[in-house]
Design a protein around this motif. Sequence first.
Motif, PDB file in Angstrom:
ATOM      1  N   PRO A  23      22.825  54.939 -75.971  1.00  0.00           N
ATOM      2  CA  PRO A  23      23.131  53.252 -75.940  1.00  0.00           C
ATOM      3  C   PRO A  23      24.226  52.836 -76.215  1.00  0.00           C
ATOM      4  O   PRO A  23      25.267  53.334 -77.118  1.00  0.00           O
ATOM      5  CB  PRO A  23      22.034  52.891 -76.762  1.00  0.00           C
ATOM      6  CG  PRO A  23      22.048  53.987 -78.213  1.00  0.00           C
ATOM      7  CD  PRO A  23      22.465  55.382 -77.342  1.00  0.00           C
ATOM      8  N   MET A  24      24.631  51.468 -75.934  1.00  0.00           N
ATOM      9  CA  MET A  24      25.876  50.788 -76.336  1.00  0.00           C
ATOM     10  C   MET A  24      25.338  49.374 -76.517  1.00  0.00           C
ATOM     11  O   MET A  24      24.623  48.834 -75.696  1.00  0.00           O
ATOM     12  CB  MET A  24      27.029  51.016 -75.524  1.00  0.00           C
ATOM     13  CG  MET A  24      28.277  50.021 -75.837  1.00  0.00           C
ATOM     14  SD  MET A  24      29.823  50.607 -75.223  1.00  0.00           S
ATOM     15  CE  MET A  24      29.899  52.246 -75.642  1.00  0.00           C
ATOM     16  N   ASP A  25      25.669  48.801 -77.634  1.00  0.00           N
ATOM     17  CA  ASP A  25      25.386  47.284 -78.029  1.00  0.00           C
ATOM     18  C   ASP A  25      26.230  46.225 -77.735  1.00  0.00           C
ATOM     19  O   ASP A  25      27.463  46.562 -78.050  1.00  0.00           O
ATOM     20  CB  ASP A  25      24.826  47.224 -79.600  1.00  0.00           C
ATOM     21  CG  ASP A  25      23.568  48.066 -79.754  1.00  0.00           C
ATOM     22  OD1 ASP A  25      22.812  48.349 -78.937  1.00  0.00           O
ATOM     23  OD2 ASP A  25      23.150  48.400 -80.996  1.00  0.00           O
ATOM     24  N   PHE A  26      25.985  45.183 -77.165  1.00  0.00           N
ATOM     25  CA  PHE A  26      26.686  44.047 -76.854  1.00  0.00           C
ATOM     26  C   PHE A  26      26.185  42.878 -77.341  1.00  0.00           C
ATOM     27  O   PHE A  26      24.885  42.559 -77.597  1.00  0.00           O
ATOM     28  CB  PHE A  26      27.006  43.910 -75.133  1.00  0.00           C
ATOM     29  CG  PHE A  26      27.323  45.132 -74.564  1.00  0.00           C
ATOM     30  CD1 PHE A  26      28.824  45.338 -74.487  1.00  0.00           C
ATOM     31  CD2 PHE A  26      26.745  46.194 -74.172  1.00  0.00           C
ATOM     32  CE1 PHE A  26      29.373  46.366 -73.646  1.00  0.00           C
ATOM     33  CE2 PHE A  26      27.102  47.072 -73.276  1.00  0.00           C
ATOM     34  CZ  PHE A  26      28.389  47.213 -73.127  1.00  0.00           C
ATOM     35  N   GLU A  27      27.132  41.863 -77.338  1.00  0.00           N
ATOM     36  CA  GLU A  27      26.799  40.356 -77.972  1.00  0.00           C
ATOM     37  C   GLU A  27      26.021  39.812 -76.975  1.00  0.00           C
ATOM     38  O   GLU A  27      26.068  40.056 -75.789  1.00  0.00           O
ATOM     39  CB  GLU A  27      27.841  39.616 -78.234  1.00  0.00           C
ATOM     40  CG  GLU A  27      28.750  40.062 -79.121  1.00  0.00           C
ATOM     41  CD  GLU A  27      28.261  40.059 -80.680  1.00  0.00           C
ATOM     42  OE1 GLU A  27      27.322  38.844 -80.826  1.00  0.00           O
ATOM     43  OE2 GLU A  27      28.604  40.512 -81.619  1.00  0.00           O
ATOM     44  N   VAL A  51      16.803  43.867 -74.571  1.00  0.00           N
ATOM     45  CA  VAL A  51      17.392  42.744 -75.922  1.00  0.00           C
ATOM     46  C   VAL A  51      16.504  43.191 -76.993  1.00  0.00           C
ATOM     47  O   VAL A  51      15.286  43.363 -76.897  1.00  0.00           O
ATOM     48  CB  VAL A  51      17.067  41.459 -75.282  1.00  0.00           C
ATOM     49  CG1 VAL A  51      17.390  40.353 -76.490  1.00  0.00           C
ATOM     50  CG2 VAL A  51      17.679  41.017 -73.894  1.00  0.00           C
ATOM     51  N   VAL A  52      17.229  43.295 -78.008  1.00  0.00           N
ATOM     52  CA  VAL A  52      16.731  43.664 -79.529  1.00  0.00           C
ATOM     53  C   VAL A  52      17.252  42.845 -80.391  1.00  0.00           C
ATOM     54  O   VAL A  52      18.462  42.317 -80.064  1.00  0.00           O
ATOM     55  CB  VAL A  52      16.780  45.204 -79.703  1.00  0.00           C
ATOM     56  CG1 VAL A  52      16.251  46.004 -78.917  1.00  0.00           C
ATOM     57  CG2 VAL A  52      18.171  45.458 -79.553  1.00  0.00           C
ATOM     58  N   ARG A  59      20.049  38.664 -85.227  1.00  0.00           N
ATOM     59  CA  ARG A  59      20.573  37.923 -83.915  1.00  0.00           C
ATOM     60  C   ARG A  59      20.118  38.900 -82.583  1.00  0.00           C
ATOM     61  O   ARG A  59      20.055  40.077 -82.921  1.00  0.00           O
ATOM     62  CB  ARG A  59      22.005  37.761 -84.048  1.00  0.00           C
ATOM     63  CG  ARG A  59      23.026  38.796 -84.176  1.00  0.00           C
ATOM     64  CD  ARG A  59      24.324  38.616 -84.372  1.00  0.00           C
ATOM     65  NE  ARG A  59      25.070  39.739 -84.795  1.00  0.00           N
ATOM     66  CZ  ARG A  59      25.606  40.689 -83.875  1.00  0.00           C
ATOM     67  NH1 ARG A  59      25.499  40.529 -82.692  1.00  0.00           N
ATOM     68  NH2 ARG A  59      26.160  41.553 -84.306  1.00  0.00           N
ATOM     69  N   PRO A  60      20.077  38.057 -81.674  1.00  0.00           N
ATOM     70  CA  PRO A  60      19.594  39.017 -80.604  1.00  0.00           C
ATOM     71  C   PRO A  60      20.926  39.962 -79.999  1.00  0.00           C
ATOM     72  O   PRO A  60      22.045  39.252 -79.962  1.00  0.00           O
ATOM     73  CB  PRO A  60      19.146  37.987 -79.543  1.00  0.00           C
ATOM     74  CG  PRO A  60      19.510  36.568 -80.026  1.00  0.00           C
ATOM     75  CD  PRO A  60      19.812  37.021 -81.305  1.00  0.00           C
ATOM     76  N   ILE A  61      20.808  40.988 -79.650  1.00  0.00           N
ATOM     77  CA  ILE A  61      21.833  41.818 -78.878  1.00  0.00           C
ATOM     78  C   ILE A  61      21.259  42.232 -77.848  1.00  0.00           C
ATOM     79  O   ILE A  61      19.960  42.722 -77.471  1.00  0.00           O
ATOM     80  CB  ILE A  61      22.371  42.874 -79.862  1.00  0.00           C
ATOM     81  CG1 ILE A  61      21.517  43.698 -80.307  1.00  0.00           C
ATOM     82  CG2 ILE A  61      23.163  42.254 -80.918  1.00  0.00           C
ATOM     83  CD1 ILE A  61      22.056  44.844 -81.194  1.00  0.00           C
ATOM     84  N   VAL A  62      22.221  42.922 -76.887  1.00  0.00           N
ATOM     85  CA  VAL A  62      21.799  43.676 -75.474  1.00  0.00           C
ATOM     86  C   VAL A  62      22.211  44.944 -75.830  1.00  0.00           C
ATOM     87  O   VAL A  62      23.388  45.450 -75.990  1.00  0.00           O
ATOM     88  CB  VAL A  62      22.595  42.979 -74.466  1.00  0.00           C
ATOM     89  CG1 VAL A  62      22.087  43.852 -73.118  1.00  0.00           C
ATOM     90  CG2 VAL A  62      22.032  41.361 -74.105  1.00  0.00           C
ATOM     91  N   ARG A  63      21.166  45.848 -75.614  1.00  0.00           N
ATOM     92  CA  ARG A  63      21.482  47.331 -75.685  1.00  0.00           C
ATOM     93  C   ARG A  63      21.410  47.936 -74.522  1.00  0.00           C
ATOM     94  O   ARG A  63      20.330  47.732 -73.617  1.00  0.00           O
ATOM     95  CB  ARG A  63      20.574  48.124 -76.772  1.00  0.00           C
ATOM     96  CG  ARG A  63      20.870  49.489 -76.749  1.00  0.00           C
ATOM     97  CD  ARG A  63      19.885  49.883 -77.969  1.00  0.00           C
ATOM     98  NE  ARG A  63      20.362  49.420 -79.303  1.00  0.00           N
ATOM     99  CZ  ARG A  63      19.688  49.201 -80.308  1.00  0.00           C
ATOM    100  NH1 ARG A  63      18.275  49.212 -80.146  1.00  0.00           N
ATOM    101  NH2 ARG A  63      20.562  48.629 -81.414  1.00  0.00           N
TER     102      ARG A  63
END
Length: 82
Positions: A23-27, A51-52, A59-63
Amino acid sequence: MTIRGDVPSERRPKVTYDAPIAPMDFEAFDDEGNSYEITACHDCLPWRAEVVLDVEDGRPIVREWHAVECPFYTDLLHEFSE
């Protein structure tokens, strides 16, 4: 940096569905509160996004999940490690 929606200019072999993934997380939102657009990765078949909620601040992040040998994923790793 390659934008995820761009189709590669040269043909590359696709990464298979059973490739190892990471995985990689993004704003999820920019500074003005606008959501970012998510488009599929053209370089790996096992790509998926979810979205987690961040465990620290809620806060919501996109994984995004990519195959570990996906060219886009390896580019991101190099970019964020610099």
